[in-house]
Design an enzyme around this catalytic site. Sequence first.
Site, short mmCIF file in Angstrom:
data_model
loop_
_atom_site.label_atom_id
_atom_site.label_comp_id
_atom_site.label_asym_id
_atom_site.label_seq_id
_atom_site.Cartn_x
_atom_site.Cartn_y
_atom_site.Cartn_z
N SER A 10 0.86 -1.19 0.00
CA SER A 10 0.00 0.00 0.00
C SER A 10 0.89 1.23 0.00
O SER A 10 2.07 1.14 0.37
CB SER A 10 -0.86 0.00 1.28
N TYR B 45 -2.04 -1.07 10.43
CA TYR B 45 -2.08 -1.39 8.99
C TYR B 45 -0.81 -0.88 8.31
O TYR B 45 -0.18 -1.60 7.51
CB TYR B 45 -3.33 -0.72 8.39
N LYS C 93 2.07 -2.96 6.23
CA LYS C 93 2.35 -2.73 4.81
C LYS C 93 3.81 -2.31 4.61
O LYS C 93 4.42 -2.68 3.60
CB LYS C 93 1.38 -1.68 4.26
#
Length: 259
Positions: free
Chosen positions: A143, A157, A161
Site C-alpha cells: 500500500s 495497517y 504494509k
Amino acid sequence: MLTSISGRSVVVTGASKGIGKGIARVFASKGARVLLAARDIAQAEAAAAEIRSQGGIASAVSADVAKPEDNARMARTAVELYGGIDILCCNAGIFPSARLGEMSLADWSRVLDTNLQGMFLSVDACLPHLKARGQGRIVVTSSITGPITGYPGWSHYAASKAGQLGFIRTAAIELAPHNITVNAVLPGNIRTEGVEALGPEYLARMTAAIPQRRLGSVEDVAYAALFLASDEAAFITGQTIVVDGGQVLPESHMALEDL
Ligand code: NAP
C-alpha cells in the site's frame, strides 16, 4: 506486448473480492490458470465461476492466510489442480481503523497476523513449488499507507504494509539464485468492496486528494501485478510500483487547489 503467461499456475490470496479478484480476472484473461483463495468459500467460488463464465480457467479454495495449515492446503490444491505453482500473489489484507489509545493488542495482532504474517505463511507454503519450477514470481499487494504515507487509525495497517517491503527486499536476495523475483505493488485508493465500506465521505475526500480525480480500478493494480509477473520483468526484484493516480505527489493541499 508482454510474453504470454498462458498456462501459468497462479495463486491469488484474498481473491474473492476487490483487488485480488481483479488480479485473478486479469491473469485469467491472459490464459493463466488461477486459484482464488479467501476465507469465505462461497464468495471465492462465485468469483471463480464469474471468471470461468468469461472463458478463464479458475478454481477456488477456502484459506485463512493467518493459518499455516490453510496456506498448506492452498498450495496443495494448486499443485493438484494445475501441477505446480508459477506465480504467487500475496494480496489478502484487512484495514480496520483504530487510533492509538483505543487500539487493543488484539486489534494490532489481527492486522499484523493477516497482512504481514499471512504473507510470510503464504510464501512459505508455496516456496517449495515455486523453486521446483526453476523460476517464479511473488507479487505482494502492499500500500502507499505505511511505505510512503500515514493516515489516522491505521498505524497497525501501515506497520504491516511497510513490513511487507522489508520482507520483499531480503526475500528477493535469498530467492534470486532460484530465479524467483519478489516485488510489490503499492495501491493508493482503489474502488473495492473494502474501500466502499469506508463510506461516501471517505470516498469523496480521497477522490479530491488524487490529482487524477478518481479512485483507481482493480484493473489498474492488476496490470501492474501482471507486469511484475511477466517474463519481461525477470531482472526486476525487491522493487515496488506505486499505483495511485498521483496521490502521493502533492507537497501540500495547495498543489491540488491550484490545478
Ligand atoms: P477487500 O475488498 O476487503 O477484499 C479483501 C479480500 O481479502 C477478500 O477476498 C477477503 O475475503 C480476503 N481476506 C481478508 N482476510 C483474509 C484472510 N485472513 N485470509 C484470506 N483472505 C482474506 O480489500 P481490497 O480493497 O481489495 O484490498 C486487497 C489488498 O489490497 C489488501 O492487502 C489491502 O491492504 C490492499 N490495498 C487496498 C487498497 C484499496 O484502496 N482498496 C489500497 C492499498 C492497499 P474473506 O473475507 O472471505 O477472507
